[in-house]
Design an enzyme around this catalytic site. Sequence first.
Site, PDB file in Angstrom:
ATOM      1  N   ARG A  69       0.835  -1.194   0.000  1.00 31.41           N
ATOM      2  CA  ARG A  69       0.000   0.000   0.000  1.00 31.41           C
ATOM      3  C   ARG A  69       0.874   1.250   0.000  1.00 31.41           C
ATOM      4  O   ARG A  69       1.955   1.268   0.566  1.00 31.41           O
ATOM      5  CB  ARG A  69      -0.913   0.024   1.229  1.00 31.41           C
ATOM      6  CG  ARG A  69      -2.153  -0.847   1.096  1.00 31.41           C
ATOM      7  CD  ARG A  69      -3.046  -0.743   2.307  1.00 31.41           C
ATOM      8  NE  ARG A  69      -2.396  -1.301   3.485  1.00 31.41           N
ATOM      9  CZ  ARG A  69      -1.809  -0.588   4.427  1.00 31.41           C
ATOM     10  NH1 ARG A  69      -1.827   0.738   4.362  1.00 31.41           N
ATOM     11  NH2 ARG A  69      -1.233  -1.171   5.441  1.00 31.41           N
ATOM     12  N   TYR A 197      -1.780  -3.455  -6.917  1.00 32.21           N
ATOM     13  CA  TYR A 197      -1.542  -4.180  -5.658  1.00 32.21           C
ATOM     14  C   TYR A 197      -2.810  -4.238  -4.796  1.00 32.21           C
ATOM     15  O   TYR A 197      -3.540  -3.243  -4.683  1.00 32.21           O
ATOM     16  CB  TYR A 197      -0.390  -3.537  -4.850  1.00 32.21           C
ATOM     17  CG  TYR A 197      -0.379  -4.062  -3.437  1.00 32.21           C
ATOM     18  CD1 TYR A 197       0.093  -5.355  -3.174  1.00 32.21           C
ATOM     19  CD2 TYR A 197      -0.940  -3.346  -2.391  1.00 32.21           C
ATOM     20  CE1 TYR A 197       0.018  -5.883  -1.899  1.00 32.21           C
ATOM     21  CE2 TYR A 197      -1.010  -3.868  -1.108  1.00 32.21           C
ATOM     22  CZ  TYR A 197      -0.530  -5.135  -0.867  1.00 32.21           C
ATOM     23  OH  TYR A 197      -0.619  -5.674   0.391  1.00 32.21           O
ATOM     24  N   LYS A 206      -9.757  -2.415   1.932  1.00 31.79           N
ATOM     25  CA  LYS A 206      -9.464  -1.282   2.806  1.00 31.79           C
ATOM     26  C   LYS A 206     -10.248  -0.034   2.398  1.00 31.79           C
ATOM     27  O   LYS A 206     -10.720   0.722   3.249  1.00 31.79           O
ATOM     28  CB  LYS A 206      -7.958  -1.008   2.824  1.00 31.79           C
ATOM     29  CG  LYS A 206      -7.137  -2.177   3.374  1.00 31.79           C
ATOM     30  CD  LYS A 206      -7.525  -2.491   4.782  1.00 31.79           C
ATOM     31  CE  LYS A 206      -7.101  -3.839   5.308  1.00 31.79           C
ATOM     32  NZ  LYS A 206      -5.734  -4.176   5.476  1.00 31.79           N
ATOM     33  N   HIS A 226     -10.244  -2.566  11.770  1.00 35.13           N
ATOM     34  CA  HIS A 226      -9.176  -3.432  11.229  1.00 35.13           C
ATOM     35  C   HIS A 226      -8.925  -4.553  12.232  1.00 35.13           C
ATOM     36  O   HIS A 226      -7.916  -4.557  12.932  1.00 35.13           O
ATOM     37  CB  HIS A 226      -7.920  -2.572  11.033  1.00 35.13           C
ATOM     38  CG  HIS A 226      -6.837  -3.202  10.231  1.00 35.13           C
ATOM     39  ND1 HIS A 226      -5.518  -2.819  10.332  1.00 35.13           N
ATOM     40  CD2 HIS A 226      -6.853  -4.192   9.300  1.00 35.13           C
ATOM     41  CE1 HIS A 226      -4.772  -3.533   9.500  1.00 35.13           C
ATOM     42  NE2 HIS A 226      -5.554  -4.368   8.870  1.00 35.13           N
ATOM     43  N   SER A 248      -1.021  -3.771  10.298  1.00 39.53           N
ATOM     44  CA  SER A 248      -0.739  -4.656   9.170  1.00 39.53           C
ATOM     45  C   SER A 248       0.499  -5.511   9.434  1.00 39.53           C
ATOM     46  O   SER A 248       1.512  -5.015   9.926  1.00 39.53           O
ATOM     47  CB  SER A 248      -0.515  -3.822   7.912  1.00 39.53           C
ATOM     48  OG  SER A 248      -1.663  -3.035   7.666  1.00 39.53           O
ATOM     49  N   CYS A 250       1.000  -7.802  11.630  1.00 35.61           N
ATOM     50  CA  CYS A 250       1.333  -7.965  13.050  1.00 35.61           C
ATOM     51  C   CYS A 250       0.586  -9.129  13.687  1.00 35.61           C
ATOM     52  O   CYS A 250       0.437  -9.191  14.904  1.00 35.61           O
ATOM     53  CB  CYS A 250       1.063  -6.685  13.815  1.00 35.61           C
ATOM     54  SG  CYS A 250       2.272  -5.397  13.439  1.00 35.61           S
ATOM     55  N   ASP A 277      -9.215  -9.902   9.087  1.00 32.19           N
ATOM     56  CA  ASP A 277      -8.704  -8.558   8.772  1.00 32.19           C
ATOM     57  C   ASP A 277      -9.679  -7.428   9.108  1.00 32.19           C
ATOM     58  O   ASP A 277      -9.258  -6.372   9.531  1.00 32.19           O
ATOM     59  CB  ASP A 277      -8.332  -8.498   7.287  1.00 32.19           C
ATOM     60  CG  ASP A 277      -7.414  -7.333   6.943  1.00 32.19           C
ATOM     61  OD1 ASP A 277      -6.435  -7.110   7.677  1.00 32.19           O
ATOM     62  OD2 ASP A 277      -7.671  -6.647   5.933  1.00 32.19           O
ATOM     63  N   SER A 374       4.573 -10.406   0.109  1.00 31.16           N
ATOM     64  CA  SER A 374       3.892 -11.287  -0.861  1.00 31.16           C
ATOM     65  C   SER A 374       2.663 -11.891  -0.183  1.00 31.16           C
ATOM     66  O   SER A 374       2.650 -12.085   1.029  1.00 31.16           O
ATOM     67  CB  SER A 374       4.842 -12.384  -1.337  1.00 31.16           C
ATOM     68  OG  SER A 374       5.364 -13.093  -0.233  1.00 31.16           O
ATOM     69  N   ARG A 375       1.638 -12.191  -0.975  1.00 30.93           N
ATOM     70  CA  ARG A 375       0.356 -12.581  -0.370  1.00 30.93           C
ATOM     71  C   ARG A 375      -0.307 -13.739  -1.111  1.00 30.93           C
ATOM     72  O   ARG A 375      -0.012 -14.013  -2.269  1.00 30.93           O
ATOM     73  CB  ARG A 375      -0.599 -11.377  -0.386  1.00 30.93           C
ATOM     74  CG  ARG A 375      -0.058 -10.156   0.357  1.00 30.93           C
ATOM     75  CD  ARG A 375      -0.991  -9.637   1.384  1.00 30.93           C
ATOM     76  NE  ARG A 375      -0.330  -8.685   2.274  1.00 30.93           N
ATOM     77  CZ  ARG A 375      -0.787  -8.366   3.471  1.00 30.93           C
ATOM     78  NH1 ARG A 375      -1.884  -8.923   3.936  1.00 30.93           N
ATOM     79  NH2 ARG A 375      -0.146  -7.511   4.243  1.00 30.93           N
TER      80      ARG A 375
HETATM   81  P1  GTP Z   1      -2.460  -7.761   7.379  1.00 28.25           P
HETATM   82  O1  GTP Z   1      -3.007  -8.826   6.498  1.00 28.25           O
HETATM   83  O2  GTP Z   1      -1.332  -6.997   6.757  1.00 28.25           O
HETATM   84  O3  GTP Z   1      -3.485  -6.846   7.956  1.00 28.25           O
HETATM   85  O4  GTP Z   1      -1.702  -8.433   8.584  1.00 28.25           O
HETATM   86  P2  GTP Z   1      -1.992  -9.526   9.706  1.00 28.25           P
HETATM   87  O5  GTP Z   1      -2.121  -8.805  11.007  1.00 28.25           O
HETATM   88  O6  GTP Z   1      -3.057 -10.475   9.320  1.00 28.25           O
HETATM   89  O7  GTP Z   1      -0.589 -10.234   9.708  1.00 28.25           O
HETATM   90  P3  GTP Z   1      -0.152 -11.742   9.795  1.00 28.25           P
HETATM   91  O8  GTP Z   1      -0.961 -12.582  10.708  1.00 28.25           O
HETATM   92  O9  GTP Z   1      -0.038 -12.244   8.403  1.00 28.25           O
HETATM   93  O10 GTP Z   1       1.289 -11.519  10.444  1.00 28.25           O
HETATM   94  C1  GTP Z   1       2.408 -11.609   9.726  1.00 28.25           C
HETATM   95  C2  GTP Z   1       3.674 -11.386  10.503  1.00 28.25           C
HETATM   96  O11 GTP Z   1       3.542 -11.455  11.913  1.00 28.25           O
HETATM   97  C3  GTP Z   1       4.647 -12.455  10.126  1.00 28.25           C
HETATM   98  O12 GTP Z   1       5.927 -11.894  10.073  1.00 28.25           O
HETATM   99  C4  GTP Z   1       4.515 -13.453  11.284  1.00 28.25           C
HETATM  100  O13 GTP Z   1       5.607 -14.263  11.354  1.00 28.25           O
HETATM  101  C5  GTP Z   1       4.351 -12.500  12.456  1.00 28.25           C
HETATM  102  N1  GTP Z   1       3.639 -13.091  13.607  1.00 28.25           N
HETATM  103  C6  GTP Z   1       2.348 -13.464  13.657  1.00 28.25           C
HETATM  104  N2  GTP Z   1       2.006 -13.919  14.891  1.00 28.25           N
HETATM  105  C7  GTP Z   1       3.132 -13.819  15.640  1.00 28.25           C
HETATM  106  C8  GTP Z   1       3.425 -14.108  17.006  1.00 28.25           C
HETATM  107  O14 GTP Z   1       2.587 -14.539  17.792  1.00 28.25           O
HETATM  108  N3  GTP Z   1       4.700 -13.869  17.427  1.00 28.25           N
HETATM  109  C9  GTP Z   1       5.655 -13.367  16.590  1.00 28.25           C
HETATM  110  N4  GTP Z   1       6.878 -13.160  17.078  1.00 28.25           N
HETATM  111  N5  GTP Z   1       5.412 -13.083  15.297  1.00 28.25           N
HETATM  112  C10 GTP Z   1       4.169 -13.293  14.824  1.00 28.25           C
HETATM  113  C1  SPV Z   2      -2.917  -4.647   5.245  1.00 29.56           C
HETATM  114  O1  SPV Z   2      -1.927  -4.062   4.743  1.00 29.56           O
HETATM  115  O2  SPV Z   2      -3.349  -4.358   6.376  1.00 29.56           O
HETATM  116  C2  SPV Z   2      -3.573  -5.742   4.500  1.00 29.56           C
HETATM  117  C3  SPV Z   2      -3.191  -5.965   3.112  1.00 29.56           C
HETATM  118  O3  SPV Z   2      -4.431  -6.395   5.044  1.00 29.56           O
HETATM  119  S1  SPV Z   2      -3.938  -4.836   2.029  1.00 29.56           S
HETATM  120  O4  SPV Z   2      -5.231  -5.366   1.619  1.00 29.56           O
HETATM  121  O5  SPV Z   2      -3.058  -4.725   0.878  1.00 29.56           O
HETATM  122  O6  SPV Z   2      -4.117  -3.564   2.662  1.00 29.56           O
HETATM  123 MN    MN Z   3      -4.960  -5.605   7.073  1.00 27.27          MN
END
Ligand code: GTP
Ligand code: SPV
Ligand code: MN
Length: 598
Positions: A69, A197, A206, A226, A248, A250, A277, A374-375
């Site tokens: 983004r 993207y 979003k 979110h 994001s 996290c 999400d 990457s997704r």
């Molecule tokens: P968006 O789709 O971008 O909104 O993000 P999301 O919050 O769904 O992120 P996602 O669950 O895909 O988290 C991705 C990142 O967080 C990766 O680098 C994971 O390895 C890390 N991660 C997720 N859960 C944990 C955790 O409990 N501990 C740690 N140390 N890292 C974590």
């Molecule tokens: C985020 O960045 O929080 C996402 C991916 O969930 S996107 O849909 O590209 O914003």
């Molecule tokens: Mn998100």
Amino acid sequence: MTDNAKLKEWVAEMTSLCGPERVVWLDGSDDERKRLEAEAVAAGELTPLHPEKFPGSFYHRTDSRDVARTEHLTFICTQKQEDAGPTNLWMKPAEGYERASDILEGSMTGRTMYVIPFSMGPVGSPFSKIGVQLTDSVYVCLNMRIMTRIGAPVLKVLGPAGEFTKCLHGKAELDPERRLILHFPEDNAIWSVGSGYGGNALLGKKCLSLRIASWQARKEGWLAEHMLILGIEDPTGRVEYVTAAFPSACGKTNLAMLIPPDGLKSKGYKVWTVGDDIAWLRVGPDGRLWAVNPEAGFFGVAVGTNSKSNPTALETIRRNTIFTNVLLGDDKTVWWEDGEGAPPASGTDWQGKAWKPGMKDEAGKPVLGAHPNSRFTAPFNQCPSASPMADDPKGVPISAIIFGGRRARLAPLVYQTFDWDHGVYSGATVASERTAAQYGKQGEVRRDPMAMLPFCGYNMGDYFAHWVQMGKRIPNPPKVFHVNWFRRDENNKFLWPGYGENLRVLEWILARARGEGKARQTPIGWVPTADAVDLSGLSLPGGTMEKLLEVNPEEWKAELDDHAKFFAKFEGRLPAELPRQGKLLAERLEAVAAAAPR
Ligand code: GTP
Ligand code: SPV
Ligand code: MN
């Protein structure tokens, strides 16, 4: 296709602006999917993957300057700048339309413009919102088919006079200098140009479900957030639901798909995924807060997804999945860093260059096969933990709201806030290290209130006030918590193992939400006593829990100064409750400092 006069008129108008050779309305059928896939493959937009290893799946690469983004090109276009607020970029609507029109004019010459009617939320549910996206990207069409409910049933519900969000998307030159992501909440419209993207181009996500929906939610008295939504079933069959807002990349997808760790297996918990999400939350007839996931699929981070970190996701993406900006093996498999198994012997990296395992750049650093952002795009119903309640138009009742960020220091593993307003304060002051999901300096700590900084479609001061107001409108509000899975030790190692082990923290949270669970009072909130989190089967080095749960009043005082600085931006729009909560927190910190032995 439709007898909605406004829709027909708008499509005609946009057609004359963009100048496509033909206009195709999507109906959502299976035949149509096959046609679109074939078209995308013929145009080189999609590569079919190995039919046995990845059935029904495709690979796509976006332009290498278009992989996350672009917050610096994302605008809220309202008549008055103060309505967009200090945390959003703003443009006058007339200027927005004009600048985007310049880029879009004739940009679809010789190409097809697709019309995608879509519903965010179950089709026909009173909580759902309808959008219509116009796009010249087949990749976007195929993603929208997975992420939203599209086609003929949506038009039927829209009827001759129904309201919809006008979503115009054009790839144009994919030039970052000629890219704009514009939101016109006063017109219920979104114009996105110059990006292919995800978050910039899949306008139901979003752009509609957070930026436009948050604006509507404030007017209509609900919340667009979110947040992931998950249910935890105990052995008696009782299911309790929580939502969690993390910035994001996290950990929302990971937490939403959690599998109980070995040590807790004997307790017989089962986790149900409702969303990963976005959550739309409304007050239910029973006085509780109820949540719906408006999406129908996952657009999840690929890197780091493996059978240890997230086996549920791995199972979800075994088929009918679109992989974007991962490594494409010459054997038509896909791979990413911290993924599953060995990388292919050779392939193409996310920048479209030839790649081999172990490659190094001039500086001696490994050349990444997959972009860190990457997704994968996969249908919700392929998730083994998909909740049977996910399609329920009423949603699910929420027992706890959890805020969290990525913080190496300061914030303990978990704490419970004292009441709703204190919970709003803890959400409004969330801070997190920047990740690869957006352009900008990685790792830099910034305030990301409620994980909504990039997604709030109006003045965040008004947004905080709306949260405070909502507390008065929910007779039986969820309890509010704050977590931090990312606290580090002196050697910069994560103190908490995270992932499935996070269930241990959720167990404490649910107990507290019921008025059970042991806690000690600290100035920042209720923190578990050392023995209150079940650690069976987990061996942490001695003293780890103490470090994870430590609340350092001196560090918190410095943090408070930063809260005040952040809030100063919202002068004149900030609800009085937030500075009041800040003052109470300062007093509690003073009180422990005064009581501490010298
Ligand atoms: P968006 O789709 O971008 O909104 O993000 P999301 O919050 O769904 O992120 P996602 O669950 O895909 O988290 C991705 C990142 O967080 C990766 O680098 C994971 O390895 C890390 N991660 C997720 N859960 C944990 C955790 O409990 N501990 C740690 N140390 N890292 C974590
Ligand atoms: C985020 O960045 O929080 C996402 C991916 O969930 S996107 O849909 O590209 O914003
Ligand atoms: Mn998100």
